[in-house]
Scaffold this motif. Structure first.
Motif, short mmCIF file in Angstrom:
data_model
loop_
_atom_site.label_atom_id
_atom_site.label_comp_id
_atom_site.label_asym_id
_atom_site.label_seq_id
_atom_site.Cartn_x
_atom_site.Cartn_y
_atom_site.Cartn_z
N VAL A 87 38.76 26.71 57.36
CA VAL A 87 38.03 26.94 56.10
C VAL A 87 38.61 28.11 55.31
CG1 VAL A 87 35.91 25.97 57.02
CG2 VAL A 87 36.31 28.42 57.22
N THR A 88 39.49 28.90 55.93
CA THR A 88 40.14 29.99 55.20
C THR A 88 41.44 29.52 54.54
OG1 THR A 88 39.29 31.52 56.87
CG2 THR A 88 40.92 32.39 55.37
N LEU A 89 42.03 28.46 55.05
CA LEU A 89 43.28 27.96 54.48
C LEU A 89 43.16 27.62 52.99
CD1 LEU A 89 46.22 27.20 54.99
CD2 LEU A 89 45.44 24.93 55.74
N PRO A 90 42.10 26.93 52.53
CA PRO A 90 41.98 26.70 51.08
C PRO A 90 41.86 27.98 50.27
CG PRO A 90 40.51 25.24 52.31
CD PRO A 90 41.03 26.26 53.28
N ILE A 91 41.24 29.00 50.83
CA ILE A 91 41.13 30.28 50.12
C ILE A 91 42.52 30.89 49.94
CG2 ILE A 91 40.21 32.62 50.27
CD1 ILE A 91 37.79 31.49 51.68
N VAL A 184 36.00 28.85 46.71
CA VAL A 184 37.14 28.17 46.10
C VAL A 184 36.76 27.60 44.74
CG1 VAL A 184 38.60 26.12 46.29
CG2 VAL A 184 38.37 27.67 48.23
N ALA A 185 35.59 26.97 44.64
CA ALA A 185 35.17 26.37 43.37
C ALA A 185 34.98 27.43 42.29
CB ALA A 185 33.88 25.58 43.59
N VAL A 186 34.31 28.52 42.63
CA VAL A 186 34.06 29.57 41.64
C VAL A 186 35.36 30.27 41.24
CG1 VAL A 186 32.90 31.77 41.25
CG2 VAL A 186 31.70 29.92 42.41
N SER A 187 36.23 30.53 42.20
CA SER A 187 37.50 31.22 41.90
C SER A 187 38.36 30.38 40.95
CB SER A 187 38.26 31.50 43.19
OG SER A 187 37.54 32.38 44.03
N LEU A 188 38.45 29.09 41.21
CA LEU A 188 39.24 28.23 40.33
C LEU A 188 38.63 28.14 38.94
CD1 LEU A 188 40.31 25.29 42.68
CD2 LEU A 188 41.75 27.10 41.74
N ALA A 189 37.30 28.07 38.86
CA ALA A 189 36.64 27.99 37.56
C ALA A 189 36.86 29.26 36.75
CB ALA A 189 35.15 27.72 37.76
N VAL A 190 36.72 30.42 37.40
CA VAL A 190 36.93 31.69 36.70
C VAL A 190 38.37 31.81 36.22
CG1 VAL A 190 36.98 34.19 37.00
CG2 VAL A 190 35.05 32.87 37.87
N TRP A 191 39.32 31.39 37.07
CA TRP A 191 40.73 31.47 36.69
C TRP A 191 41.06 30.51 35.56
CZ3 TRP A 191 44.21 27.32 37.58
CH2 TRP A 191 45.54 27.58 37.22
N ARG A 192 40.57 29.27 35.67
CA ARG A 192 40.90 28.26 34.66
C ARG A 192 40.29 28.59 33.30
NH1 ARG A 192 42.72 25.76 31.42
NH2 ARG A 192 43.29 23.56 31.31
N LEU A 193 39.07 29.10 33.29
CA LEU A 193 38.41 29.44 32.03
C LEU A 193 38.83 30.79 31.48
CD1 LEU A 193 34.79 28.21 32.89
CD2 LEU A 193 36.52 27.02 31.52
N ASP A 194 39.62 31.55 32.27
CA ASP A 194 40.05 32.88 31.85
C ASP A 194 38.85 33.73 31.46
OD1 ASP A 194 41.89 34.84 31.50
OD2 ASP A 194 42.47 34.25 29.47
#
Length: 314
Positions: A87-91, A184-194
């Protein structure tokens, strides 16, 4: 499709969920041993040293090798180790995908994978034993682990890795899985939305539109522009013109002698083309400026082009 990071993550999490469900269905005794190990956490309820227990309950298990390989000992440990890594690999993937190239640290990415396994092992050693817990605290204080994290987001990644290790070590499988998925979901959303790239403008208690329109930047003043032709024109293709302009301005301020915003246009696909007139420093390679601009992909920059107008910067 497999190049899409969202598709990769969905397939990975779904595959692990199906694999764990199938494994627990075929071998229900695994859940029994895991539940027993989880219950040991609550054995020592007081501060009385007499209530401490050894890391593994002995019971009626035979001495020797049989005790070492007994499922009551090995299965919970293996489940915790595998879960901590899985579960840490995707992070670690998200860290690798979203961090700017200049700020990416391979050693830190590798540490993210190892820390949860170490934490889970430590939890196995100290849970149920107050004396071991205090001993471990003394050892850590003596060793005094030190690390330097460049940005707060790196510390967040490390905290999440530690939390997953704790969840895995205490046999909280669902907590570790959901924590990894949510992070993972929140990190990608924050990065994608800048998120947070542009501060809000307030008037009293109301949010008002920014006066600076999208795609319009502040060019260099006429007094700062030399009285000779430009050396090059840089065109930046980006999804967000204003964010890209600010990112490129930071690069040009340090790499160019003078620069000014020349034009902002739109492609048929909706992306913006932001053009800059640049007067280069004599010691600066134009290719290095392009590489520096390409390094700020987080600002939505898709492509960078440079057109030289003079053989060299004077």
């Amino acid at each position: 499709m497999l190049r899409n990071i969202i598709v990769r993550l969905v397939i990975y999490y779904a595959a692990w969920l199906l694999a764990l469900s199938g494994l627990f269905h075929l071998y229900p005794e695994i859940l029994y041993y895991v539940a027993q190990e989880r219950e040991r956490i609550f054995i020592a309820k007081g501060l009385d040293p007499g209530t401490d227990t050894v890391p593994f309950p002995l019971g009626d298990i035979q001495d020797g090798v049989a005790r070492l390989v007994h499922p009551a000992h090995t299965i919970p440990v293996m489940v915790a180790m595998v879960l901590a890594f899985a579960v840490t690999l995707p992070i670690a993937w998200v860290y690798r995908w979203t961090r700017p190239r200049k700020k990416y640290n391979q050693s830190f990415a590798q540490t993210l994978l190892v820390v949860p396994i170490s934490i889970a092992l430590v939890v196995f050693l100290v849970k149920g034993s107050l004396a071991l817990a205090f001993s471990l605290a003394g050892i850590v204080a003596a060793v005094r682990f030190r690390t330097s994290l460049d940005e707060p987001i790196d510390a967040v990644y490390m905290f999440m890795a530690i939390g997953i290790g704790l969840a895995a070590g205490t046999q909280l499988t669902t907590v570790a899985y959901l924590a990894s998925l949510s992070f993972v979901a929140v990190s990608l959303a924050v990065w994608r939305l800048d998120f947070g790239a542009k501060p809000a403008v307030l008037s009293g208690w109301r949010i008002v539109p920014d006066k600076e329109e999208e795609g319009v930047g502040t060019a260099a003043s006429e007094s700062t522009v030399p009285g000779r032709p430009r050396d090059a024109r840089i065109e930046v293709h980006a999804r967000k013109a204003n964010a890209a302009r600010k990112a490129v301005a930071l690069v040009l301020d340090s790499s160019a002698r003078h620069w000014q915003l020349a034009d902002v246009a739109r492609n048929p696909d909706g992306t913006a083309v932001v053009a800059f007139d640049v007067w280069l420093k004599q010691s600066v390679d134009p290719g290095s400026i392009v590489r520096d601009i390409e390094g700020v992909r987080k600002k939505g920059i898709d492509k960078v082009q440079i057109q030289r107008d003079t053989p060299a910067a004077g």
